[in-house]
Scaffold this active site. Structure first.
Site, short mmCIF file in Angstrom:
data_model
loop_
_atom_site.label_atom_id
_atom_site.label_comp_id
_atom_site.label_asym_id
_atom_site.label_seq_id
_atom_site.Cartn_x
_atom_site.Cartn_y
_atom_site.Cartn_z
CD GLU A 285 1.72 -2.16 1.38
OE1 GLU A 285 1.04 -1.28 1.95
OE2 GLU A 285 1.28 -2.92 0.52
CD GLU B 82 -2.67 -3.77 3.15
OE1 GLU B 82 -3.73 -3.21 2.85
OE2 GLU B 82 -1.64 -3.15 3.45
O1 IFM Z 1 -1.68 2.12 -0.86
C1 IFM Z 1 -1.97 1.12 0.09
C2 IFM Z 1 -1.54 -0.23 -0.43
O2 IFM Z 1 -2.12 -0.53 -1.64
C3 IFM Z 1 -1.93 -1.29 0.57
N1 IFM Z 1 -1.45 -0.98 1.89
C4 IFM Z 1 -1.71 0.34 2.40
C5 IFM Z 1 -1.27 1.39 1.40
C6 IFM Z 1 -1.57 2.79 1.95
O3 IFM Z 1 -2.92 2.94 2.19
#
Ligand code: IFM
Length: 449
Positions: A352, A167
């Protein structure tokens, strides 16, 4: 004929975490401090003054945690390397003890038949490099490539799936635009430089990998489909600006070799002229793309809100998680299909996806997190529909294996398949963890029950 109730054969089912969010013991065995270690010490920076000093104590409990992954039936585990464990000063002399932690973890995963899926950088930059300007310093691309090379060599026989950055948009937006993550900067001038250097760093690491790495390598971005609040032209333009900034800023340069025109409009005279050679480098081909998906946003034009001149429109009647993120499964399908339409048939992983919810235990200690089960079920249905419509989706990682340190929100938000009691470090799989095991065992069939 494809069985519409199942995912493709060899679909990679996993769960994800990141180093600073779970490991604890940040300075153990000679590790150097990271930007997050330092940021957590700024009064008021983190909810409740929480820090990652202990977190889930995974640095000391990793053997048990691998056992837990096995119990939940995971086929893959996505974790990140703490750069300052491997290189306490960010550059120079490596720490063999730090590297051994990840070698041992990867070995234990192999013994249990769990595929390691390694992220090189999930936000925790060594302070030694932060002090030199972090990602706003052009040299950061070389620091990262050298670090990546070290890790490729240290883990080459153990890891087949690699990703460079997690990210990068959040690193830039939260760290350099809004100052709510380290380095705590609010600068229209530094934000595009940091974004560009992150892309150069990513591509330089991919080049280092091509020289002597083994396996496949990709990039992980967070995508959030943007919808215009109305058919008015101003709202459509506001939507296009936020979409360019969040969803296209990193992918257009990687796949198409150019930044979206809207960025020059947004940043105005702060938008730099980037060397052509950099844009060539950034196009270094990757083997797959990782997509983190949580929610969508609806935006409207807002003349009082520079530099985007756009504001989010709350969806009052929709369901929201504890992050105040709208639950919108269809957005996952849109993202997967949009990537294919715009950038071509690159293999995709959902790296994710998950929900922060306020879980409560029954008197017997069971955590019946039915809303999280529903979140996974509906998002996996959307993912499967995307596959049926042609998305080349190869795997899915639930966020997160464990409740953990949710950055500026501290420990107040719980995303885990497994509950962590932070006072005792006791782990208790939630009903969603057992549901996810059935998802894996049935290769997705149970999501239609
Ligand atoms: O916890 C975070 C992660 O580190 C990166 N993506 C989003 C998740 C939730 O906010």
């Amino acid at each position: 004929m494809m069985d519409n109730t199942r995912f493709p054969e060899n679909f990679l089912w996993g769960a994800a975490t990141s180093a600073y969010q779970i490991e604890g013991s940040p300075l153990a065995d000679g590790a150097g401090p990271s930007n997050w270690h330092r940021f957590c010490r700024i009064p008021g920076a983190i909810h409740n003054g929480d820090t990652g000093d202990v977190a889930c104590d995974h640095y000391r409990r990793w053997v048990d945690d691998v056992r837990l992954m096995k119990e939940l039936g995971l086929k893959a585990y996505r974790f990140s390397i703490a750069w300052s464990r491997a290189l306490p000063d960010g550059r120079g002399k490596p720490s063999e003890k730090g590297l051994d932690f990840y070698r041992n973890l990867a070995d234990a995963l192999a013994t249990n038949g769990i595929e390691p899926f390694v992220t090189l950088h999930h936000w925790d930059l060594p302070t030694a490099l932060d002090d030199l300007g972090g990602w706003a310093n052009r040299d950061s691309a070389h620091w990262f490539a050298d670090y990546a090379h070290l890790i490729f060599r240290a883990l080459e026989d153990r890891v087949r799936y690699w990703t460079t950055l997690n990210e990068p948009w959040v690193i830039v937006d939260a760290g350099y635009m809004h100052g709510v993550h380290p380095p705590g900067i609010k600068s229209l001038e530094k934000a595009p430089l940091a974004a560009h250097n992150l892309l150069r760093a990513h591509a330089s690491a991919v080049q280092a990998f091509r020289a002597d790495g083994k396996g496949q390598i990709g990039l992980v971005v967070n995508l959030e489909p943007k919808y215009a609040a109305s058919n008015a032209l101003e709202d459509a333009a506001a939507m296009a600006r936020t979409h360019a900034y969040m969803n296209r800023q990193f992918l257009d340069p990687v796949f198409l070799g150019a930044y979206p025109d809207e960025l020059a409009e947004i940043f105005g005279r702060d938008w730099p002229r980037f060397p052509e050679d950099d844009l060539k480098l950034i196009q270094e081909p990757i083997d797959f793309l990782g997509i983190n998906y949580y929610t969508r946003s609806v935006v409207r034009s807002d003349p009082s809100s520079p530099p985007f001149y756009a504001s989010p429109v709350p969806q009052a009647n929709a369901e929201h998680t504890e992050m105040n993120w709208e639950v919108f499964p269809d957005g996952l399908k849109s993202c997967l299909l949009w990537v294919k339409r715009r950038y071509g048939d690159v293999p995709l992983y959902v790296t994710e996806n998950g929900a922060a919810l306020a879980d409560s235990a029954s008197r017997e200690g069971r955590i019946d997190d039915v809303r999280r089960i529903d979140y996974f079920r509906t998002h996996l249905r959307a993912a499967q529909e995307a596959i049926q419509q042609g998305a080349n989706l190869k795997g899915y990682f639930a966020w997160s294996l464990l409740d953990n340190f949710e950055w500026a929100c501290g420990f107040s938000k719980r995303f885990g398949l497994v509950q962590v009691d932070y006072a005792t470090q006791e782990r208790t799989p939630k009903a969603s963890g057992w549901f996810y095991r059935q998802v894996i065992e049935s290769n997705g069939a149970v999501i239609w029950d």
